[in-house]
Design a protein around this motif. Structure first.
Motif, PDB file in Angstrom:
ATOM      1  N   LEU A 260       0.817  -1.214   0.000  1.00 22.87           N
ATOM      2  CA  LEU A 260       0.000   0.000   0.000  1.00 22.87           C
ATOM      3  C   LEU A 260       0.852   1.265   0.000  1.00 22.87           C
ATOM      4  O   LEU A 260       0.326   2.361  -0.220  1.00 22.87           O
ATOM      5  CB  LEU A 260      -0.949   0.008   1.198  1.00 22.87           C
ATOM      6  CG  LEU A 260      -2.245  -0.789   1.051  1.00 22.87           C
ATOM      7  CD1 LEU A 260      -1.960  -2.285   0.878  1.00 22.87           C
ATOM      8  CD2 LEU A 260      -3.172  -0.573   2.233  1.00 22.87           C
TER       9      LEU A 260
ATOM     10  N   GLU B 280      -8.068  -9.667   2.097  1.00 25.08           N
ATOM     11  CA  GLU B 280      -8.182  -8.290   1.636  1.00 25.08           C
ATOM     12  C   GLU B 280      -8.133  -7.358   2.839  1.00 25.08           C
ATOM     13  O   GLU B 280      -8.515  -7.738   3.944  1.00 25.08           O
ATOM     14  CB  GLU B 280      -9.498  -8.082   0.886  1.00 25.08           C
ATOM     15  CG  GLU B 280      -9.664  -8.988  -0.325  1.00 25.08           C
ATOM     16  CD  GLU B 280     -11.062  -8.894  -0.930  1.00 25.08           C
ATOM     17  OE1 GLU B 280     -11.161  -8.641  -2.137  1.00 25.08           O
ATOM     18  OE2 GLU B 280     -12.048  -9.089  -0.180  1.00 25.08           O
TER      19      GLU B 280
ATOM     20  N   TRP C 221      -8.358  -2.931   4.084  1.00 28.27           N
ATOM     21  CA  TRP C 221      -8.572  -1.523   3.742  1.00 28.27           C
ATOM     22  C   TRP C 221      -8.509  -0.700   5.015  1.00 28.27           C
ATOM     23  O   TRP C 221      -8.771  -1.205   6.107  1.00 28.27           O
ATOM     24  CB  TRP C 221      -9.882  -1.334   2.989  1.00 28.27           C
ATOM     25  CG  TRP C 221     -11.126  -1.713   3.720  1.00 28.27           C
ATOM     26  CD1 TRP C 221     -11.979  -0.896   4.389  1.00 28.27           C
ATOM     27  CD2 TRP C 221     -11.692  -3.033   3.850  1.00 28.27           C
ATOM     28  NE1 TRP C 221     -13.030  -1.596   4.934  1.00 28.27           N
ATOM     29  CE2 TRP C 221     -12.884  -2.912   4.617  1.00 28.27           C
ATOM     30  CE3 TRP C 221     -11.302  -4.299   3.400  1.00 28.27           C
ATOM     31  CZ2 TRP C 221     -13.678  -4.010   4.936  1.00 28.27           C
ATOM     32  CZ3 TRP C 221     -12.098  -5.399   3.723  1.00 28.27           C
ATOM     33  CH2 TRP C 221     -13.265  -5.237   4.474  1.00 28.27           C
ATOM     34  N   GLN C 222      -8.181   0.583   4.874  1.00 29.99           N
ATOM     35  CA  GLN C 222      -7.890   1.399   6.048  1.00 29.99           C
ATOM     36  C   GLN C 222      -7.923   2.884   5.728  1.00 29.99           C
ATOM     37  O   GLN C 222      -7.923   3.295   4.563  1.00 29.99           O
ATOM     38  CB  GLN C 222      -6.493   1.033   6.566  1.00 29.99           C
ATOM     39  CG  GLN C 222      -5.392   1.345   5.547  1.00 29.99           C
ATOM     40  CD  GLN C 222      -4.006   1.225   6.113  1.00 29.99           C
ATOM     41  OE1 GLN C 222      -3.399   0.163   6.043  1.00 29.99           O
ATOM     42  NE2 GLN C 222      -3.492   2.320   6.670  1.00 29.99           N
TER      43      GLN C 222
ATOM     44  N   TYR D 204     -10.461   8.063   5.190  1.00 30.86           N
ATOM     45  CA  TYR D 204     -10.601   7.068   4.132  1.00 30.86           C
ATOM     46  C   TYR D 204     -10.728   7.755   2.780  1.00 30.86           C
ATOM     47  O   TYR D 204     -11.273   8.856   2.670  1.00 30.86           O
ATOM     48  CB  TYR D 204     -11.857   6.215   4.356  1.00 30.86           C
ATOM     49  CG  TYR D 204     -11.768   5.269   5.519  1.00 30.86           C
ATOM     50  CD1 TYR D 204     -11.237   3.986   5.371  1.00 30.86           C
ATOM     51  CD2 TYR D 204     -12.235   5.647   6.779  1.00 30.86           C
ATOM     52  CE1 TYR D 204     -11.172   3.116   6.441  1.00 30.86           C
ATOM     53  CE2 TYR D 204     -12.174   4.773   7.857  1.00 30.86           C
ATOM     54  CZ  TYR D 204     -11.635   3.514   7.675  1.00 30.86           C
ATOM     55  OH  TYR D 204     -11.574   2.654   8.743  1.00 30.86           O
TER      56      TYR D 204
ATOM     57  N   HIS E 293     -12.859   7.778   0.455  1.00 31.14           N
ATOM     58  CA  HIS E 293     -14.252   7.424   0.162  1.00 31.14           C
ATOM     59  C   HIS E 293     -15.072   8.707   0.155  1.00 31.14           C
ATOM     60  O   HIS E 293     -14.893   9.569   1.014  1.00 31.14           O
ATOM     61  CB  HIS E 293     -14.780   6.459   1.220  1.00 31.14           C
ATOM     62  CG  HIS E 293     -16.078   5.811   0.854  1.00 31.14           C
ATOM     63  ND1 HIS E 293     -17.287   6.474   0.915  1.00 31.14           N
ATOM     64  CD2 HIS E 293     -16.353   4.555   0.414  1.00 31.14           C
ATOM     65  CE1 HIS E 293     -18.249   5.668   0.531  1.00 31.14           C
ATOM     66  NE2 HIS E 293     -17.723   4.492   0.227  1.00 31.14           N
TER      67      HIS E 293
ATOM     68  N   CYS F 234      -6.038   0.337   0.240  1.00 32.50           N
ATOM     69  CA  CYS F 234      -6.600  -1.009   0.128  1.00 32.50           C
ATOM     70  C   CYS F 234      -5.638  -1.921  -0.624  1.00 32.50           C
ATOM     71  O   CYS F 234      -4.806  -1.461  -1.407  1.00 32.50           O
ATOM     72  CB  CYS F 234      -7.966  -0.998  -0.554  1.00 32.50           C
ATOM     73  SG  CYS F 234      -7.962  -0.335  -2.235  1.00 32.50           S
TER      74      CYS F 234
ATOM     75  N   ARG G 258      -4.608  -6.577  -1.217  1.00 32.28           N
ATOM     76  CA  ARG G 258      -4.984  -7.980  -1.043  1.00 32.28           C
ATOM     77  C   ARG G 258      -3.765  -8.871  -1.216  1.00 32.28           C
ATOM     78  O   ARG G 258      -2.751  -8.475  -1.823  1.00 32.28           O
ATOM     79  CB  ARG G 258      -6.064  -8.375  -2.048  1.00 32.28           C
ATOM     80  CG  ARG G 258      -5.652  -8.161  -3.499  1.00 32.28           C
ATOM     81  CD  ARG G 258      -6.769  -8.467  -4.468  1.00 32.28           C
ATOM     82  NE  ARG G 258      -6.322  -8.306  -5.855  1.00 32.28           N
ATOM     83  CZ  ARG G 258      -6.997  -8.716  -6.920  1.00 32.28           C
ATOM     84  NH1 ARG G 258      -8.162  -9.322  -6.754  1.00 32.28           N
ATOM     85  NH2 ARG G 258      -6.523  -8.540  -8.136  1.00 32.28           N
TER      86      ARG G 258
ATOM     87  N   THR H 158       2.341  -1.091   4.543  1.00 31.29           N
ATOM     88  CA  THR H 158       1.362  -0.017   4.493  1.00 31.29           C
ATOM     89  C   THR H 158       1.832   1.165   5.327  1.00 31.29           C
ATOM     90  O   THR H 158       2.960   1.191   5.821  1.00 31.29           O
ATOM     91  CB  THR H 158      -0.017  -0.521   4.986  1.00 31.29           C
ATOM     92  OG1 THR H 158      -0.987   0.494   4.764  1.00 31.29           O
ATOM     93  CG2 THR H 158       0.014  -0.885   6.461  1.00 31.29           C
TER      94      THR H 158
ATOM     95  N   HIS I  85      -9.185  -2.893   8.473  1.00 27.97           N
ATOM     96  CA  HIS I  85     -10.271  -3.834   8.209  1.00 27.97           C
ATOM     97  C   HIS I  85      -9.742  -5.005   7.372  1.00 27.97           C
ATOM     98  O   HIS I  85      -8.906  -4.814   6.479  1.00 27.97           O
ATOM     99  CB  HIS I  85     -11.397  -3.144   7.449  1.00 27.97           C
ATOM    100  CG  HIS I  85     -12.024  -2.018   8.208  1.00 27.97           C
ATOM    101  ND1 HIS I  85     -13.089  -2.195   9.061  1.00 27.97           N
ATOM    102  CD2 HIS I  85     -11.728  -0.691   8.244  1.00 27.97           C
ATOM    103  CE1 HIS I  85     -13.430  -1.034   9.592  1.00 27.97           C
ATOM    104  NE2 HIS I  85     -12.617  -0.105   9.112  1.00 27.97           N
TER     105      HIS I  85
END
Length: 242
Positions: free
Chosen positions: A62, A98, A100-101, A108, A110, A126, A128, A141, A162
């Motif tokens: 990441l 997977e 995400w954070q 985020y 988003h 995010c 995987r 990350t 997550h």
């Protein structure tokens, strides 16, 4: 994660009840009627099958997978690693993990995140990875920052990442979140407080692992994901138990 395994009854001593007013979102989300047990279809229990070739070279990095040319995300670089194990401490290979954070400022990427912290243009948040033959996984990350959320007057989420873990079928997707050792916000978090078992809460906390750190460069944290048994990881969507 065996598609032929029977589901076990949820353990109310470890899993939080659906209705936990200390986390006010549960007031509206908790079911008003008893849950129904539905028979899974063949397609839900036999697919998908993931292969290493389907993942990109930077999917588990990441720090680099969203960075612009010449850019790098802001924040503390960390390595998070562990193993996926079954209830007998045996490794589970080929599991899609997977994650995400939020970024280092606690925001985020988003459109619905209205926190006034800045978006990092070089951090997507995010990724995987597939577990290897020994059930091992790892990724690099930026350590996420805490952020406020509208629960009580001054509630803040601890730093967390997550996770989604895919088994042999769509019906075997498990979701949870991982925290960091020593975070002073953990004892004050209303979401963690919904878990009645202190030992279950502790199993969501990653431990500092200096042995896996890169000297003069990156700290590491270890967190194993246990699918079943007495020391299983607490999953948010695993309502049938552990």
């Amino acid at each position: 994660m065996n598609p032929e395994s029977e589901f076990l009854q949820r353990d109310p001593a470890a899993h939080p009840p659906a209705f936990t007013p200390i986390y006010k979102t549960s007031v509206l989300r908790s079911p008003r009627l008893p849950l129904w047990s539905l028979q899974n279809s063949l397609s839900e229990m036999t697919g998908p099958v993931f292969a290493q070739g389907e993942l990109g070279a930077l999917d588990n990095d990441l720090v680099r997978n969203h960075a612009q040319d010449g850019g790098a995300p802001i924040g503390e670089r960390i390595i998070v690693h562990g193993r996926v194990l079954d209830g007998g401490a045996r490794p589970v290979p080929g599991v899609l993990v997977e994650f995400w954070q939020a970024n280092a400022a606690g925001r985020y990427r988003h459109r619905n995140d209205r926190f006034e912290a800045p978006i990092d243009p070089n951090f997507g948040g995010c990724g995987r990875v597939l577990t290897d033959a020994e059930g091992r996984w790892h990724f690099r990350t930026i350590k996420p920052g805490p952020y406020p959320y509208r629960n009580r007057v001054n509630d803040w989420r601890p730093a967390h990442i997550h996770f989604s873990v895919f088994g042999a079928g769509f019906a075997q997707r498990l979701v949870t979140q991982m925290y960091f050792e020593g975070d002073p916000l953990i004892p004050h978090d209303s979401i963690i407080a919904t878990i009645p078992d202190p030992a279950a809460r502790e199993r969501l906390v990653a431990r500092l692992d200096l042995g896996a750190s890169v000297p003069l460069h990156t700290l590491a944290y270890r967190w194993d994901i246990v699918l079943r048994g007495r020391r299983s990881t607490l999953f948010e969507n695993k309502l049938q138990g552990n």
